[in-house]
Design a protein around this motif. Sequence first.
Motif, PDB file in Angstrom:
ATOM      1  N   ILE A 233       1.001  -1.763  -0.018  1.00 34.68           N
ATOM      2  CA  ILE A 233      -0.211   0.030   0.167  1.00 34.68           C
ATOM      3  C   ILE A 233       0.772   1.392  -0.228  1.00 34.68           C
TER       4      ILE A 233
ATOM      5  N   PHE B  47       1.791   1.664  -3.402  1.00 38.90           N
ATOM      6  CA  PHE B  47       0.899   2.455  -4.751  1.00 38.90           C
ATOM      7  C   PHE B  47       0.732   3.584  -3.725  1.00 38.90           C
TER       8      PHE B  47
ATOM      9  N   LYS C 189       2.116   2.220 -10.417  1.00 39.36           N
ATOM     10  CA  LYS C 189       0.596   1.890 -10.596  1.00 39.36           C
ATOM     11  C   LYS C 189       0.472   0.358 -10.456  1.00 39.36           C
TER      12      LYS C 189
ATOM     13  N   LEU D 145      -4.970  -8.270  -0.520  1.00 37.49           N
ATOM     14  CA  LEU D 145      -4.704  -6.820  -1.241  1.00 37.49           C
ATOM     15  C   LEU D 145      -5.760  -7.038  -2.639  1.00 37.49           C
ATOM     16  N   ARG D 146      -5.487  -7.786  -3.256  1.00 39.51           N
ATOM     17  CA  ARG D 146      -7.099  -7.821  -4.144  1.00 39.51           C
ATOM     18  C   ARG D 146      -8.501  -7.940  -3.163  1.00 39.51           C
TER      19      ARG D 146
ATOM     20  N   ILE E 263      -8.138  -4.106  -0.974  1.00 41.21           N
ATOM     21  CA  ILE E 263      -8.460  -3.215  -1.212  1.00 41.21           C
ATOM     22  C   ILE E 263      -9.085  -3.152  -3.204  1.00 41.21           C
TER      23      ILE E 263
ATOM     24  N   MET F 299      -8.111  -3.105  -7.102  1.00 37.07           N
ATOM     25  CA  MET F 299      -6.881  -4.049  -6.628  1.00 37.07           C
ATOM     26  C   MET F 299      -7.110  -5.466  -7.720  1.00 37.07           C
TER      27      MET F 299
ATOM     28  N   GLU G 160      -1.544  -4.588 -10.395  1.00 35.29           N
ATOM     29  CA  GLU G 160      -2.237  -3.344 -10.437  1.00 35.29           C
ATOM     30  C   GLU G 160      -3.133  -2.542  -9.677  1.00 35.29           C
ATOM     31  N   ASN G 161      -3.131  -1.420  -9.400  1.00 30.84           N
ATOM     32  CA  ASN G 161      -3.833  -0.480  -8.732  1.00 30.84           C
ATOM     33  C   ASN G 161      -4.305   0.471  -9.920  1.00 30.84           C
TER      34      ASN G 161
ATOM     35  N   HIS H  47      -6.410   2.245 -10.056  1.00 32.99           N
ATOM     36  CA  HIS H  47      -7.265   3.813  -9.357  1.00 32.99           C
ATOM     37  C   HIS H  47      -6.229   4.710  -9.521  1.00 32.99           C
TER      38      HIS H  47
END
Lengths: 94, 94
Positions: free
Chosen positions: A22, A25, A30, A51-52, A55, A58, A85-86, A88
């Motif tokens: 986090i 990110f 990204k 994470l998935r 968030i 994600m 990959e994020n 946002h």
Amino acid sequence: MSSEAIVIVGRKKPWNYVTACITVFNSGNKTLIIRGRGENISRAVDVANLLRRNIAGMQIIEVRILEESEEGTSRIIPVIEIVVENPHLKEAKQ
Amino acid sequence: MSSEAIVIVGRKKPWNYVTACITVFNSGNKTLIIRGRGENISRAVDVANLLRRNIAGMQIIEVRILEESEEGTSRIIPVIEIVVENPHLKEAKQ
């Protein structure tokens, strides 16, 4: 891709590495590679799933399986690299 | 795809599962899923690497990361599925 960061998963609890991801990110990356070797592979998968699950948006975009030879020995150790990959965040350009 | 077989990796030594995979390939399956849960994930990766290193042409075509809830509890367990292919064999049709 030049700003792709790696979080190496070791023997600590999974949440330590989730926090590290986090942080990466939030610093403007990204995409991120979660990497684990040997017995830490299971924990790396756990980190990616946490994470998935926690968030929004994600995504796991690729999972690679590699091997590495340990320095000074002939032992070959399995390695996993999970690219997350994020969406946002926009990739930071430098 | 109808003949896709699964080898579930447990707590035995990796070579036990390599042998199981070879048996599945010899019985006519071209592709095979190596599956491991929780702490067996690292061993599943090891099995895939051993197959790739020791059998000519063997390829890892996909690696998937999933999660499963354990029966009777709310624990969520990470799962890996590694799809391997032996291009020397033609898919068996039935």
